[in-house]
Scaffold this active site. Structure first.
Site, PDB file in Angstrom:
ATOM      1  N   GLY A 118     -11.827 -25.134  33.528  1.00 14.42           N
ATOM      2  CA  GLY A 118     -11.007 -25.594  34.286  1.00 14.42           C
ATOM      3  C   GLY A 118     -11.894 -26.933  35.044  1.00 14.42           C
ATOM      4  O   GLY A 118     -13.044 -26.973  34.862  1.00 14.42           O
ATOM      5  N   CYS A 172     -19.486 -23.357  37.218  1.00 15.57           N
ATOM      6  CA  CYS A 172     -18.765 -24.672  37.851  1.00 15.57           C
ATOM      7  C   CYS A 172     -19.574 -26.165  37.319  1.00 15.57           C
ATOM      8  O   CYS A 172     -20.667 -26.097  37.041  1.00 15.57           O
ATOM      9  CB  CYS A 172     -18.910 -24.893  39.300  1.00 15.57           C
ATOM     10  SG  CYS A 172     -17.965 -26.421  39.749  1.00 15.57           S
TER      11      CYS A 172
HETATM   12 CO    CO Z   1     -15.831 -25.975  39.887  1.00 15.50          CO
END
Ligand code: CO
Length: 189
Positions: free
Chosen positions: A45, A98
């Site tokens: 993502g 992330c």
């Molecule tokens: Co992230």
């Protein structure tokens, strides 16, 4: 075009992003570049603030971390001006990472099912319930639009233990193989 990813500590990652409309310049080119950047960096993502834009847009493709073949078919999606209306179900832990916080992975507790309203890349409107891995990735990316990072959601002790490594990331001390923008990197003379 592969875009540099904004690293932890940069103020862009802490702003609340703004809605856009169909007139946003070169939107399709931006989305294509974000996909190229996400696949190159091996992410599932990517939110617009991570490429330096405080707009309410994120992309997902969690197929690499899915087991179910049916679920994989529905894994690649663009979300514009999303709004999570409600979340439900019994909270569960999942090990998140992330691209803005390379090499750090921690369990984050979230609810498994979300009701979300959003526009896709062609500005078609959707109102859906989503669960499983897709919901998890959406919750993580949605947080980016609100200026929230997954390390904000882990317990204080774990966060304290990570403090040095997070600080290193702001200075560019990381093994990330993709290009990044570091907030506190010293210029080499
Ligand atoms: Co992230």
């Amino acid at each position: 075009m592969i875009l540099p990813v904004v690293a932890y500590g940069h103020p862009i990652l802490r702003k609340i992003s703004e809605e856009i409309d169909e007139s946003y310049p070169k939107l399709h080119e931006l989305i294509a570049n974000m996909y190229e950047t996400m696949y190159y960096s091996v992410g599932v993502g990517l939110a617009a603030p991570q490429v330096g834009l405080n707009i309410r847009l994120f992309i997902i493709d969690a197929s690499p971390i899915m087991d179910d073949e049916e679920e994989k078919k529905n894994a690649k999606k663009v979300f514009i001006n999303p709004e999570i209306i409600e979340e439900e179900g019994e909270e569960w832990a999942y090990n998140e990472g992330c691209l803005s916080i390379p090499e750090i992975h921690e369990d984050v507790i979230r609810k498994p099912r979300i009701h979300i309203d959003y526009f896709d890349e062609n500005f078609n409107h959707h109102d859906e319930w989503i669960d499983g891995i897709n919901a998890r990735v959406i919750q993580h990316e949605y947080d980016h639009l609100e200026g929230t990072l997954f390390v904000d959601k882990i317990n204080t002790l774990k966060k304290t233990l990570l403090r040095r490594r997070l600080h290193d990331i702001t200075k560019g001390v990381t093994g990330a193989k993709y290009k990044m923008i570091f907030p506190a990197k010293k210029k080499i003379r």
